[in-house]
Design a protein around this motif. Structure first.
Motif, PDB file in Angstrom:
ATOM      1  N   ARG A   1      32.371  -0.210 -61.057  1.00 48.67           N
ATOM      2  CA  ARG A   1      32.814   1.156 -60.847  1.00 48.67           C
ATOM      3  C   ARG A   1      32.264   1.942 -62.088  1.00 48.67           C
ATOM      4  O   ARG A   1      31.929   2.863 -61.986  1.00 48.67           O
TER       5      ARG A   1
ATOM      6  N   ASP B   1      36.404   6.163 -57.048  1.00 50.18           N
ATOM      7  CA  ASP B   1      35.971   5.380 -55.725  1.00 50.18           C
ATOM      8  C   ASP B   1      35.452   6.640 -54.701  1.00 50.18           C
ATOM      9  O   ASP B   1      34.532   6.373 -54.070  1.00 50.18           O
TER      10      ASP B   1
ATOM     11  N   ASP C   1      31.967   7.032 -52.853  1.00 56.66           N
ATOM     12  CA  ASP C   1      31.995   6.857 -51.096  1.00 56.66           C
ATOM     13  C   ASP C   1      31.128   7.999 -50.777  1.00 56.66           C
ATOM     14  O   ASP C   1      30.253   7.832 -49.904  1.00 56.66           O
TER      15      ASP C   1
ATOM     16  N   PHE D   1      32.778   2.011 -50.846  1.00 57.27           N
ATOM     17  CA  PHE D   1      33.303   1.310 -51.848  1.00 57.27           C
ATOM     18  C   PHE D   1      34.586   1.294 -52.251  1.00 57.27           C
ATOM     19  O   PHE D   1      35.031   0.223 -52.639  1.00 57.27           O
ATOM     20  N   SER D   2      35.404   2.439 -51.791  1.00 55.09           N
ATOM     21  CA  SER D   2      37.026   2.341 -52.063  1.00 55.09           C
ATOM     22  C   SER D   2      37.565   1.311 -51.497  1.00 55.09           C
ATOM     23  O   SER D   2      38.546   0.471 -51.790  1.00 55.09           O
TER      24      SER D   2
ATOM     25  N   ALA E   1      36.900  -2.005 -52.989  1.00 54.22           N
ATOM     26  CA  ALA E   1      37.636  -2.244 -54.366  1.00 54.22           C
ATOM     27  C   ALA E   1      39.019  -2.618 -53.964  1.00 54.22           C
ATOM     28  O   ALA E   1      39.527  -3.302 -55.059  1.00 54.22           O
TER      29      ALA E   1
END
Length: 410
Positions: free
Chosen positions: A343, A362, A366, A376-377, A380
């Protein structure tokens, strides 16, 4: 930098092997020469023995006898008496400092047919005044001690040099008549247990024989030594004298002893190691030592160069850190830290707004992704909840692909 070629060891193996082999051979050769030097020596040292070509030596009578066809032997070791009725005339040439017990030992080993030539000259060599190698520069006549003649065989014997001029006298030994050339102040011997064969000019005997055995004494060596070969007549007289003594002793040859003059005959373990039958054991020991040296060389070889405990590179540092984590079985504990590092790298490179939290970051990431694939979120949130290494690696690979897509650093 020196530019020298770096090798795995500090020395050339072939060079070191050659040095070791040369040292071993040189060491063995040194001790062999030390042990066998008396037997290998030429003996041309100016002394009064059969190998010497100087005035007090007897090389001339040896050469003349050999040329005449006589059986001549130069003995470098002590032999036992022969059991045959006939044998060579053993000629002993002791020095002034010879040990009487050594002469007695030689006489004990030889039954009969022995001629003892007493010493006369103390010689010296002066550098620059010696005409040829092995010759002497000067000589001093000194009468030897009568102790050279063993008392049990010869009784009390006296050696003297009465004043008399050089002369030729008629002599008869062994039924042979000849002329003996007596030098000036010829040495003579006196004693009750000997009988004269050639009388001196002023009493005593130039040549005598023990009454108990056929053992002869030549009091003055100048009758047959190299000095006697200064003229043809004296050389002829010397040959006739030796021949007459051999006839009287019923000898069939001549044997000149060299052990009294230090040429051979030494009894030492060092000498035994290089003569039969012990030379075989010595060669076996040398071969065993060389084989042991070869085995050690082949087995171990050159010294190993130690490597660094930690290699010098970022990849090596990462690999070592990963290895520590794997050995501690804490791979899954690093999931949150891995997500945070990805990140932070993406936000820093793409200039994300500052002051926003992790969830907002995040979402910001995205919005920059394509529609296909997990955002990505979601990855994560899912990665820290991985239950095994397989799930962890799958999520970590997906995050790594997103980073490569956005940052174009793959």
């Amino acid at each position: 930098m020196s530019g020298a070629r770096e090798t795995g060891h500090g020395f050339n193996p072939l060079l070191i092997a050659g040095l070791v082999l040369t040292g071993v051979v040189a060491f063995i050769a040194l001790w062999a020469l030390v042990a066998l030097a008396p037997e290998l020596s030429s003996g041309n040292d100016g002394g009064g023995h059969a190998l010497s070509k100087a005035a007090p030596g007897y090389a001339a009578i040896v050469d003349l006898a050999e040329r005449a066809g006589a059986d001549v032997e130069l003995r470098r070791r002590v032999d036992f008496a022969s059991s045959e009725e006939r044998g060579p005339l053993l000629i002993l040439t002791p020095k002034h400092d010879s040990k009487p017990e050594k002469i007695a030992e030689l006489l004990a080993r030889q039954n009969d047919r022995v001629l003892i030539i007493l010493p006369k000259w103390q010689t010296l060599r002066i550098p620059g005044r010696t005409p040829k190698p092995g010759w002497v520069s000067n000589g001093i006549p000194i009468a030897p001690s009568g102790a050279l003649l063993p008392e049990p065989l010869f009784g009390k014997v006296g050696v003297r040099a009465p004043g008399a001029k050089a002369q030729a006298i008629a002599a008869e030994v062994g039924g042979r008549r000849f002329s003996a050339y007596l030098p000036a102040d010829a040495q003579v011997v006196d004693g009750d247990a000997i009988e004269p064969l050639i009388a001196g000019a002023n009493g005593g005997a130039v040549l005598a024989r023990a009454k108990k055995r056929d053992v002869y004494i030549l009091a003055d060596p100048d009758l047959i030594d190299n000095l006697a070969f200064a003229s043809r007549d004296k050389a002829r007289a010397a040959a006739l004298l030796i021949d007459a003594i051999g006839e009287d002793a019923d000898a069939d040859g001549l044997a000149f002893d060299l052990t009294l003059n230090g040429f051979g005959g030494q009894r030492s373990l060092l000498r035994f190691a290089f003569v039969p039958p012990f030379i075989g054991i010595t060669l076996c020991l040398i071969a065993a030592g060389l084989l042991a040296l070869w085995q050690a060389w082949v087995r171990f070889g050159p010294a190993l160069k130690p490597g660094r405990a930690i290699a010098v590179s970022k990849a090596a540092l990462i690999a070592n850190s990963a290895d520590l984590v794997r050995q501690a079985r804490r791979e899954l504990d690093g999931a949150a830290a891995y997500v945070a590092s990805q990140r932070s790298a993406i936000a820093r490179r793409l200039h994300a707004p500052t002051g926003i939290d992790a969830a907002a970051t995040d979402d910001w990431i995205d919005r920059r992704l394509k529609a296909e694939g997990d955002p990505f979120s979601a990855l994560a949130r899912r990665l820290p909840l991985a239950r095994n290494k397989h799930e962890f690696l799958e999520g970590a690979q997906a995050l790594s692909d997103i980073r490569k897509e956005l940052l174009r650093d793959g």
